[in-house]
Design an enzyme around this catalytic site. Structure first.
Site, PDB file in Angstrom:
ATOM      1  N   SER A  27     -18.600  41.985  45.429  1.00 13.05           N
ATOM      2  CA  SER A  27     -19.126  42.430  46.466  1.00 13.05           C
ATOM      3  C   SER A  27     -19.856  41.274  46.690  1.00 13.05           C
ATOM      4  O   SER A  27     -19.895  39.876  46.844  1.00 13.05           O
ATOM      5  CB  SER A  27     -19.369  43.909  46.542  1.00 13.05           C
ATOM      6  OG  SER A  27     -19.920  43.851  48.020  1.00 13.05           O
TER       7      SER A  27
ATOM      8  N   TYR B 256     -17.491  39.445  57.342  1.00 13.87           N
ATOM      9  CA  TYR B 256     -17.590  39.124  55.744  1.00 13.87           C
ATOM     10  C   TYR B 256     -18.419  40.310  55.477  1.00 13.87           C
ATOM     11  O   TYR B 256     -18.135  40.548  54.476  1.00 13.87           O
ATOM     12  CB  TYR B 256     -18.297  37.915  56.383  1.00 13.87           C
ATOM     13  CG  TYR B 256     -18.407  37.689  53.990  1.00 13.87           C
ATOM     14  CD1 TYR B 256     -17.920  36.967  53.027  1.00 13.87           C
ATOM     15  CD2 TYR B 256     -19.811  37.897  53.372  1.00 13.87           C
ATOM     16  CE1 TYR B 256     -18.156  37.151  51.651  1.00 13.87           C
ATOM     17  CE2 TYR B 256     -20.332  37.217  52.581  1.00 13.87           C
ATOM     18  CZ  TYR B 256     -19.468  36.726  51.497  1.00 13.87           C
ATOM     19  OH  TYR B 256     -19.231  37.483  50.344  1.00 13.87           O
TER      20      TYR B 256
ATOM     21  N   LYS C 213     -16.962  43.467  52.800  1.00 10.22           N
ATOM     22  CA  LYS C 213     -17.724  43.190  50.968  1.00 10.22           C
ATOM     23  C   LYS C 213     -18.116  45.225  51.761  1.00 10.22           C
ATOM     24  O   LYS C 213     -17.887  45.865  50.261  1.00 10.22           O
ATOM     25  CB  LYS C 213     -18.355  42.573  51.407  1.00 10.22           C
ATOM     26  CG  LYS C 213     -18.717  41.037  50.794  1.00 10.22           C
ATOM     27  CD  LYS C 213     -16.889  40.941  49.702  1.00 10.22           C
ATOM     28  CE  LYS C 213     -17.408  39.318  49.228  1.00 10.22           C
ATOM     29  NZ  LYS C 213     -16.744  39.160  48.126  1.00 10.22           N
TER      30      LYS C 213
HETATM   31  N1  LIG Z   1     -21.648  31.604  46.374  1.00  8.73           N
HETATM   32  C1  LIG Z   1     -22.352  32.547  47.647  1.00  8.73           C
HETATM   33  O1  LIG Z   1     -23.675  32.829  48.238  1.00  8.73           O
HETATM   34  C2  LIG Z   1     -21.883  34.399  46.986  1.00  8.73           C
HETATM   35  C3  LIG Z   1     -20.785  34.824  46.889  1.00  8.73           C
HETATM   36  N2  LIG Z   1     -20.550  36.405  46.144  1.00  8.73           N
HETATM   37  C4  LIG Z   1     -19.086  36.412  46.137  1.00  8.73           C
HETATM   38  O2  LIG Z   1     -18.443  35.938  44.841  1.00  8.73           O
HETATM   39  C5  LIG Z   1     -17.172  35.189  44.944  1.00  8.73           C
HETATM   40  C6  LIG Z   1     -16.728  33.824  44.601  1.00  8.73           C
HETATM   41  O3  LIG Z   1     -17.682  32.814  45.481  1.00  8.73           O
HETATM   42  P1  LIG Z   1     -18.147  31.656  44.803  1.00  8.73           P
HETATM   43  O4  LIG Z   1     -18.082  31.552  43.402  1.00  8.73           O
HETATM   44  O5  LIG Z   1     -19.663  31.322  45.892  1.00  8.73           O
HETATM   45  O6  LIG Z   1     -16.541  31.405  45.512  1.00  8.73           O
HETATM   46  P2  LIG Z   1     -16.124  29.900  45.830  1.00  8.73           P
HETATM   47  O7  LIG Z   1     -15.846  29.398  46.907  1.00  8.73           O
HETATM   48  O8  LIG Z   1     -16.664  28.572  44.812  1.00  8.73           O
HETATM   49  O9  LIG Z   1     -14.643  29.582  45.123  1.00  8.73           O
HETATM   50  C7  LIG Z   1     -13.522  31.084  45.392  1.00  8.73           C
HETATM   51  C8  LIG Z   1     -12.622  30.493  44.355  1.00  8.73           C
HETATM   52  O10 LIG Z   1     -12.053  31.616  45.077  1.00  8.73           O
HETATM   53  C9  LIG Z   1     -10.176  31.141  44.754  1.00  8.73           C
HETATM   54  N3  LIG Z   1      -9.572  31.875  45.924  1.00  8.73           N
HETATM   55  C10 LIG Z   1     -10.430  31.937  47.551  1.00  8.73           C
HETATM   56  N4  LIG Z   1      -9.253  32.189  47.944  1.00  8.73           N
HETATM   57  C11 LIG Z   1      -8.342  32.983  47.390  1.00  8.73           C
HETATM   58  C12 LIG Z   1      -7.157  32.831  47.564  1.00  8.73           C
HETATM   59  N5  LIG Z   1      -6.653  33.891  48.868  1.00  8.73           N
HETATM   60  N6  LIG Z   1      -6.284  33.597  46.811  1.00  8.73           N
HETATM   61  C13 LIG Z   1      -7.031  33.229  45.338  1.00  8.73           C
HETATM   62  N7  LIG Z   1      -7.512  33.061  45.612  1.00  8.73           N
HETATM   63  C14 LIG Z   1      -8.071  32.272  46.416  1.00  8.73           C
HETATM   64  C15 LIG Z   1     -10.336  29.970  44.977  1.00  8.73           C
HETATM   65  O11 LIG Z   1     -10.141  28.552  44.422  1.00  8.73           O
HETATM   66  P3  LIG Z   1      -8.489  28.335  46.146  1.00  8.73           P
HETATM   67  O12 LIG Z   1      -9.285  27.982  46.942  1.00  8.73           O
HETATM   68  O13 LIG Z   1      -7.836  27.247  44.926  1.00  8.73           O
HETATM   69  O14 LIG Z   1      -7.885  29.590  45.648  1.00  8.73           O
HETATM   70  C16 LIG Z   1     -11.827  29.541  43.698  1.00  8.73           C
HETATM   71  O15 LIG Z   1     -11.151  29.448  42.815  1.00  8.73           O
HETATM   72  C17 LIG Z   1     -16.635  36.073  46.284  1.00  8.73           C
HETATM   73  O16 LIG Z   1     -15.944  37.293  46.353  1.00  8.73           O
HETATM   74  C18 LIG Z   1     -17.656  35.756  47.638  1.00  8.73           C
HETATM   75  O17 LIG Z   1     -17.507  36.168  48.286  1.00  8.73           O
HETATM   76  C19 LIG Z   1     -21.281  37.010  46.789  1.00  8.73           C
HETATM   77  C20 LIG Z   1     -22.665  37.457  47.302  1.00  8.73           C
HETATM   78  C21 LIG Z   1     -23.034  35.382  47.359  1.00  8.73           C
HETATM   79  C1  LIG Z   2     -34.949  47.937  50.543  1.00  9.94           C
HETATM   80  C2  LIG Z   2     -35.070  46.540  50.160  1.00  9.94           C
HETATM   81  C3  LIG Z   2     -34.321  45.194  50.676  1.00  9.94           C
HETATM   82  C4  LIG Z   2     -34.886  43.513  50.255  1.00  9.94           C
HETATM   83  C5  LIG Z   2     -34.495  42.766  50.110  1.00  9.94           C
HETATM   84  C6  LIG Z   2     -32.777  42.501  51.187  1.00  9.94           C
HETATM   85  C7  LIG Z   2     -32.390  41.544  51.254  1.00  9.94           C
HETATM   86  C8  LIG Z   2     -31.591  41.131  51.825  1.00  9.94           C
HETATM   87  C9  LIG Z   2     -30.802  39.955  52.126  1.00  9.94           C
HETATM   88  C10 LIG Z   2     -29.266  39.609  52.366  1.00  9.94           C
HETATM   89  C11 LIG Z   2     -28.716  38.211  52.596  1.00  9.94           C
HETATM   90  C12 LIG Z   2     -26.890  38.347  52.161  1.00  9.94           C
HETATM   91  C13 LIG Z   2     -26.532  37.024  50.940  1.00  9.94           C
HETATM   92  C14 LIG Z   2     -25.284  36.786  51.302  1.00  9.94           C
HETATM   93  C15 LIG Z   2     -24.220  35.505  50.284  1.00  9.94           C
HETATM   94  C16 LIG Z   2     -23.280  36.289  50.289  1.00  9.94           C
HETATM   95  O1  LIG Z   2     -22.872  36.402  50.215  1.00  9.94           O
HETATM   96  C17 LIG Z   2     -22.870  34.425  51.573  1.00  9.94           C
HETATM   97  N1  LIG Z   2     -23.606  33.207  50.594  1.00  9.94           N
HETATM   98  C18 LIG Z   2     -21.153  33.909  51.512  1.00  9.94           C
HETATM   99  O2  LIG Z   2     -20.878  33.974  50.267  1.00  9.94           O
END
Ligand SMILES: NC(=O)C1=CN([C@@H]2O[C@H](COP(=O)(O)OP(=O)(O)OC[C@H]3O[C@@H](n4cnc5c(N)ncnc54)[C@H](OP(=O)(O)O)[C@@H]3O)[C@@H](O)[C@H]2O)C=CC1
Ligand SMILES: CCCCCCCCCCCCCCCC(=O)[C@@H](N)CO
Length: 353
Positions: A200, A214, A218
């Site tokens: 998530s 988004y 999630k």
């Molecule tokens: N990076 C961040 O700041 C954060 C990320 N997340 C979550 O972590 C997970 C990974 O993120 P992150 O590593 O940053 O992402 P990236 O964009 O670096 O990688 C995403 C991956 O998912 C694949 N993908 C995307 N769409 C599809 C699809 N329709 N079917 C199959 N594969 C797919 C992509 O490959 P391809 O494009 O080739 O399909 C790629 O391998 C996500 O769910 C994201 O929401 C959560 C919090 C923070």
């Molecule tokens: C009770 C106390 C709570 C204190 C902490 C609160 C902090 C909240 C911050 C929210 C950050 C959301 C990041 C999402 C990142 C993400 O998913 C994107 N990069 C897209 O991938």
């Protein structure tokens, strides 16, 4: 005559014994109560150890089939690398074949292990089913694929809103539907616990400016995960929900090109992490059968503040949830105060109020 006690010590000693004998004759119920103060939390811990469900479990990774979507980039690739180096048989699924091949080469170079690559779009149920069939029965399914396009709801196209819900939420349904029958068979055959992990985001624990679509996609995964845990526990399948903060990945670099200023300001409340560190937290959570997996300190606070009615296997975490709830609500209100102040000031400055 030589004595090991100085006169002061003896004085103290006699004073203490006279007090304690007086207390003993006059106030022994109070002393008992005093003794109970440290004992009560211990009794409560025992109660929580009895209550915690599902019961704690160990999900081994070595020698097992770990299937990771989005395994060609960022957090998914980091998990694939770690799982492969821990001796798992790893399959990765994503759309882009060239990126998959590149990931396979990276993993081979780093670990000497050969991973299976599968090109499919999680939005297409049939090609997901075909890929899972080809990869063979799964022990640990990691639904990590995800897309994030931040924008204010009023400005965002329905097409982009639907895209995020379809990849992040519907894609996860397609995966679990296709993988579950084989996973059940596997756990019945081997007797070993299995895992379904869903990645998530902290934006799946708290709504954040610019993330209506988004965050909705999630948050929805949490409902899916909680209900699913009820349905699969009898086959020793443990569900994990991972909540990463901003994580350095190619996806984040792309996102940052168009992230609204206010999204940036609010998201900065939680410290950023490296993909490797998030992958380690996720795998540790999976291996210990943990339901809610936090990645950093802010994440731990968020988890306590949003514990709700989630499954909890750890009596120690349950203890912090029970006693931290009120205080963490207060801390959460402080954060909300800060966020609304930021929004107010920003909009005033930009004549948007
Ligand atoms: N990076 C961040 O700041 C954060 C990320 N997340 C979550 O972590 C997970 C990974 O993120 P992150 O590593 O940053 O992402 P990236 O964009 O670096 O990688 C995403 C991956 O998912 C694949 N993908 C995307 N769409 C599809 C699809 N329709 N079917 C199959 N594969 C797919 C992509 O490959 P391809 O494009 O080739 O399909 C790629 O391998 C996500 O769910 C994201 O929401 C959560 C919090 C923070
Ligand atoms: C009770 C106390 C709570 C204190 C902490 C609160 C902090 C909240 C911050 C929210 C950050 C959301 C990041 C999402 C990142 C993400 O998913 C994107 N990069 C897209 O991938």
């Amino acid at each position: 005559m030589f004595s090991i006690f100085s006169t002061e010590t003896l004085d103290l000693f006699s004073a203490f014994s006279s007090i304690s004998s007086r207390l003993h004759s006059m106030a022994s119920p109070y002393l008992l109560l005093l003794l109970l103060i440290p004992v009560l939390p211990l009794i409560f811990l025992l109660v929580l150890a009895f209550l915690a469900r599902p019961r704690p479990a160990k999900v081994p990774v070595k020698g097992r089939h770990v299937f990771i979507t989005g395994g060609s980039s960022g957090i998914g690739l980091a998990m694939a690398l770690q799982a492969a180096s821990e001796g798992a048989r790893v399959s990765i699924l994503a759309r882009n074949q060239a990126k998959l091949e590149e990931a396979r080469d990276t993993i081979r170079l780093a670990t000497g292990k050969e991973v299976t690559i599968l090109s499919a779009d999680v939005r297409d149920a049939e090609s997901v089913a075909r890929a899972i069939e080809e990869a063979g029965p799964i022990d640990i399914l990691i639904a990590n694929q995800g897309v994030f396009i931040p924008q204010e709801l009023e400005l965002q196209d329905m097409k982009e809103i639907r895209f995020q819900v379809e990849v992040n939420l519907m894609g996860t349904f397609h995966l679990i539907k296709a993988a579950l029958p084989g996973m059940r068979q596997n756990t019945r055959k081997t007797g070993l616990p299995a895992s379904i992990a869903i990645i998530s985001s902290q934006a799946g624990q708290v709504g954040v400016y610019g993330y209506t679509a988004y965050s909705a996609s999630k948050f929805a995964l949490r409902g899916l995960a909680e209900a699913l845990q009820h349905e699969v526990i009898s086959d020793k399948i443990h569900v994990s929900l991972v909540f990463p903060p901003d994580t350095e990945t190619p996806g984040l670099a792309e996102e940052q090109k168009r992230r609204p200023e206010l999204t940036n300001l609010i998201v900065a409340s939680s410290g950023g992490m490296k993909a490797d560190a998030v992958a380690k937290k996720a795998l540790d959570g999976i291996k210990s059968g943990t339901f809610i997996v936090s990645c950093n300190f802010e994440g731990v606070m968020l988890a306590i503040a949003t514990a709700g009615l989630s499954p909890q296997s750890s009596y120690l975490t349950a203890f912090f949830e029970v006693f931290g709830a009120g205080f963490m609500r207060f801390v959460g209100l402080c954060f909300q105060w800060n966020w609304f102040t930021i929004i107010e000031k920003f909009n005033a400055k930009n004549n948007r109020s």
